[in-house]
Motif scaffolding. Structure first.
Motif, PDB file in Angstrom:
ATOM      1  N   ILE A 189       0.857  -1.185   0.000  1.00 35.82           N
ATOM      2  CA  ILE A 189       0.000   0.000   0.000  1.00 35.82           C
ATOM      3  C   ILE A 189       0.891   1.232   0.000  1.00 35.82           C
ATOM      4  O   ILE A 189       1.825   1.337   0.794  1.00 35.82           O
ATOM      5  N   ASP A 190       0.605   2.163  -0.892  1.00 34.46           N
ATOM      6  CA  ASP A 190       1.343   3.425  -0.962  1.00 34.46           C
ATOM      7  C   ASP A 190       0.531   4.484  -0.221  1.00 34.46           C
ATOM      8  O   ASP A 190      -0.317   5.156  -0.800  1.00 34.46           O
ATOM      9  N   TRP A 191       0.785   4.622   1.069  1.00 38.19           N
ATOM     10  CA  TRP A 191      -0.012   5.520   1.914  1.00 38.19           C
ATOM     11  C   TRP A 191       0.100   6.973   1.465  1.00 38.19           C
ATOM     12  O   TRP A 191      -0.821   7.763   1.684  1.00 38.19           O
ATOM     13  N   GLU A 234     -21.576  10.114  -2.794  1.00 38.52           N
ATOM     14  CA  GLU A 234     -21.013   9.543  -1.580  1.00 38.52           C
ATOM     15  C   GLU A 234     -19.542   9.918  -1.520  1.00 38.52           C
ATOM     16  O   GLU A 234     -18.935  10.231  -2.534  1.00 38.52           O
ATOM     17  N   TYR A 235     -18.968   9.849  -0.339  1.00 32.40           N
ATOM     18  CA  TYR A 235     -17.578  10.197  -0.167  1.00 32.40           C
ATOM     19  C   TYR A 235     -16.748   8.938   0.027  1.00 32.40           C
ATOM     20  O   TYR A 235     -17.198   7.985   0.651  1.00 32.40           O
ATOM     21  N   TYR A 236     -15.535   8.956  -0.516  1.00 30.12           N
ATOM     22  CA  TYR A 236     -14.675   7.785  -0.514  1.00 30.12           C
ATOM     23  C   TYR A 236     -13.257   8.144  -0.092  1.00 30.12           C
ATOM     24  O   TYR A 236     -12.783   9.252  -0.330  1.00 30.12           O
ATOM     25  N   MET A 237     -12.597   7.156   0.490  1.00 32.22           N
ATOM     26  CA  MET A 237     -11.161   7.209   0.683  1.00 32.22           C
ATOM     27  C   MET A 237     -10.600   6.283  -0.391  1.00 32.22           C
ATOM     28  O   MET A 237     -11.044   5.144  -0.525  1.00 32.22           O
ATOM     29  N   ASN A 238      -9.664   6.781  -1.189  1.00 30.69           N
ATOM     30  CA  ASN A 238      -9.090   6.011  -2.283  1.00 30.69           C
ATOM     31  C   ASN A 238      -7.670   5.626  -1.907  1.00 30.69           C
ATOM     32  O   ASN A 238      -6.843   6.496  -1.626  1.00 30.69           O
ATOM     33  N   VAL A 239      -7.396   4.318  -1.898  1.00 28.30           N
ATOM     34  CA  VAL A 239      -6.099   3.789  -1.494  1.00 28.30           C
ATOM     35  C   VAL A 239      -5.475   3.102  -2.707  1.00 28.30           C
ATOM     36  O   VAL A 239      -6.162   2.391  -3.447  1.00 28.30           O
ATOM     37  N   TYR A 240      -4.176   3.315  -2.888  1.00 26.82           N
ATOM     38  CA  TYR A 240      -3.479   2.776  -4.050  1.00 26.82           C
ATOM     39  C   TYR A 240      -2.227   2.019  -3.615  1.00 26.82           C
ATOM     40  O   TYR A 240      -1.718   2.216  -2.515  1.00 26.82           O
ATOM     41  N   GLY A 241      -1.739   1.174  -4.510  1.00 29.23           N
ATOM     42  CA  GLY A 241      -0.522   0.439  -4.185  1.00 29.23           C
ATOM     43  C   GLY A 241      -0.028  -0.405  -5.337  1.00 29.23           C
ATOM     44  O   GLY A 241      -0.444  -0.223  -6.483  1.00 29.23           O
ATOM     45  N   ARG A 242       0.869  -1.345  -4.993  1.00 34.00           N
ATOM     46  CA  ARG A 242       1.491  -2.233  -5.971  1.00 34.00           C
ATOM     47  C   ARG A 242       1.296  -3.678  -5.532  1.00 34.00           C
ATOM     48  O   ARG A 242       0.859  -3.950  -4.424  1.00 34.00           O
ATOM     49  N   GLU A 249       7.511  -2.567  -9.448  1.00 32.43           N
ATOM     50  CA  GLU A 249       7.457  -1.100  -9.483  1.00 32.43           C
ATOM     51  C   GLU A 249       6.388  -0.592 -10.453  1.00 32.43           C
ATOM     52  O   GLU A 249       5.713   0.385 -10.176  1.00 32.43           O
ATOM     53  N   GLU A 250       6.248  -1.218 -11.613  1.00 36.12           N
ATOM     54  CA  GLU A 250       5.288  -0.769 -12.625  1.00 36.12           C
ATOM     55  C   GLU A 250       3.917  -1.412 -12.471  1.00 36.12           C
ATOM     56  O   GLU A 250       3.193  -1.591 -13.437  1.00 36.12           O
ATOM     57  N   SER A 251       3.551  -1.783 -11.272  1.00 32.27           N
ATOM     58  CA  SER A 251       2.229  -2.362 -11.046  1.00 32.27           C
ATOM     59  C   SER A 251       1.380  -1.361 -10.275  1.00 32.27           C
ATOM     60  O   SER A 251       1.893  -0.405  -9.705  1.00 32.27           O
ATOM     61  N   GLY A 252       0.083  -1.591 -10.281  1.00 34.67           N
ATOM     62  CA  GLY A 252      -0.803  -0.691  -9.551  1.00 34.67           C
ATOM     63  C   GLY A 252      -2.201  -1.242  -9.402  1.00 34.67           C
ATOM     64  O   GLY A 252      -2.627  -2.121 -10.157  1.00 34.67           O
ATOM     65  N   TRP A 253      -2.889  -0.753  -8.402  1.00 35.04           N
ATOM     66  CA  TRP A 253      -4.285  -1.097  -8.131  1.00 35.04           C
ATOM     67  C   TRP A 253      -4.875   0.040  -7.310  1.00 35.04           C
ATOM     68  O   TRP A 253      -4.155   0.883  -6.782  1.00 35.04           O
ATOM     69  N   GLY A 254      -6.185   0.062  -7.195  1.00 36.82           N
ATOM     70  CA  GLY A 254      -6.849   1.067  -6.365  1.00 36.82           C
ATOM     71  C   GLY A 254      -8.056   0.462  -5.678  1.00 36.82           C
ATOM     72  O   GLY A 254      -8.782  -0.335  -6.260  1.00 36.82           O
ATOM     73  N   VAL A 255      -8.256   0.835  -4.425  1.00 31.78           N
ATOM     74  CA  VAL A 255      -9.414   0.392  -3.653  1.00 31.78           C
ATOM     75  C   VAL A 255     -10.163   1.631  -3.183  1.00 31.78           C
ATOM     76  O   VAL A 255      -9.552   2.583  -2.681  1.00 31.78           O
ATOM     77  N   ASP A 256     -11.470   1.631  -3.359  1.00 33.32           N
ATOM     78  CA  ASP A 256     -12.331   2.727  -2.907  1.00 33.32           C
ATOM     79  C   ASP A 256     -13.083   2.278  -1.661  1.00 33.32           C
ATOM     80  O   ASP A 256     -13.716   1.217  -1.666  1.00 33.32           O
ATOM     81  N   MET A 313     -16.033  -1.776   0.786  1.00 31.69           N
ATOM     82  CA  MET A 313     -14.939  -1.330  -0.085  1.00 31.69           C
ATOM     83  C   MET A 313     -14.889  -2.227  -1.324  1.00 31.69           C
ATOM     84  O   MET A 313     -15.340  -3.369  -1.300  1.00 31.69           O
ATOM     85  N   TYR A 314     -14.339  -1.681  -2.383  1.00 28.95           N
ATOM     86  CA  TYR A 314     -14.275  -2.423  -3.637  1.00 28.95           C
ATOM     87  C   TYR A 314     -13.076  -1.968  -4.459  1.00 28.95           C
ATOM     88  O   TYR A 314     -12.504  -0.909  -4.215  1.00 28.95           O
ATOM     89  N   ILE A 315     -12.705  -2.793  -5.436  1.00 26.45           N
ATOM     90  CA  ILE A 315     -11.611  -2.450  -6.336  1.00 26.45           C
ATOM     91  C   ILE A 315     -12.089  -1.333  -7.257  1.00 26.45           C
ATOM     92  O   ILE A 315     -13.029  -1.504  -8.021  1.00 26.45           O
ATOM     93  N   GLY A 316     -11.458  -0.189  -7.163  1.00 32.97           N
ATOM     94  CA  GLY A 316     -11.813   0.947  -8.004  1.00 32.97           C
ATOM     95  C   GLY A 316     -10.961   1.011  -9.256  1.00 32.97           C
ATOM     96  O   GLY A 316     -11.380   1.543 -10.275  1.00 32.97           O
ATOM     97  N   SER A 317      -9.745   0.489  -9.165  1.00 26.98           N
ATOM     98  CA  SER A 317      -8.829   0.414 -10.313  1.00 26.98           C
ATOM     99  C   SER A 317      -8.260  -0.998 -10.353  1.00 26.98           C
ATOM    100  O   SER A 317      -7.631  -1.444  -9.394  1.00 26.98           O
TER     101      SER A 317
END
Length: 147
Positions: free
Chosen positions: A83-85, A99-107, A112-119, A133-137
């Motif tokens: 997780i990339d805080w 609605e309001y969301y906190m969006n969290v991202y990481g690898r 290094e060239e990977s990514g995902w996002g959770v809302d 919560m769900y996968i946003g990206s």
């Protein structure tokens, strides 16, 4: 034919106006600044938006494993989740879902060239709703879906 077109426009224009006006009202009546009052026996304390966000991040860090598990279940090839805080963001759902969301991202897998996002939805009392919560990206590596 011309008369039919005039009638169509007479009916359609007010409807479009209402849709536009409704959208404007929703953006103008955005949720007020995130302020929470915590009452004690002596005084009322108001938390700033920044304090609320810090509390939300701290809470999520305590429950980080739930985010890790959600990302891992997306693909059996995911061995580890980072997780990339510093990339954490807060957003609203927009016009159709205010609605309001906190969006969290990481690898994943220390790539290094990977990514995902959770809302993560934020409840009216500014708490995080980890159950919804769900996968946003989707998980991606070098810009392509991870398979």
């Amino acid at each position: 034919m011309k008369r039919q077109m005039e009638l169509f426009l007479i009916i359609l224009l007010p409807i479009l106006g209402l849709v536009f006006l409704g959208g404007k009202i929703m953006t103008l009546t955005k949720r007020p600044e995130q302020k929470v009052t915590a009452s004690s026996s002596k005084k009322v304390e108001q938390k700033s938006e920044e304090e609320i966000k810090k509390e939300q991040v701290a809470y999520l860090k305590e429950h980080e494993q739930k985010v890790v598990d959600l990302v891992k279940v997306q693909n059996p090839k995911v061995e580890s989740v980072q997780i990339d805080w510093d990339q954490t963001q807060w957003s609203d759902g927009g016009l159709t879902t205010p609605e309001y969301y906190m969006n969290v991202y990481g690898r994943i897998n220390n790539i290094e060239e990977s990514g995902w996002g959770v809302d993560i939805p934020i409840n009216d009392d500014n708490t995080l709703n980890l159950d919804e919560m769900y996968i946003g990206s989707d998980i991606r590596v070098e810009g392509r879906l991870f398979e």
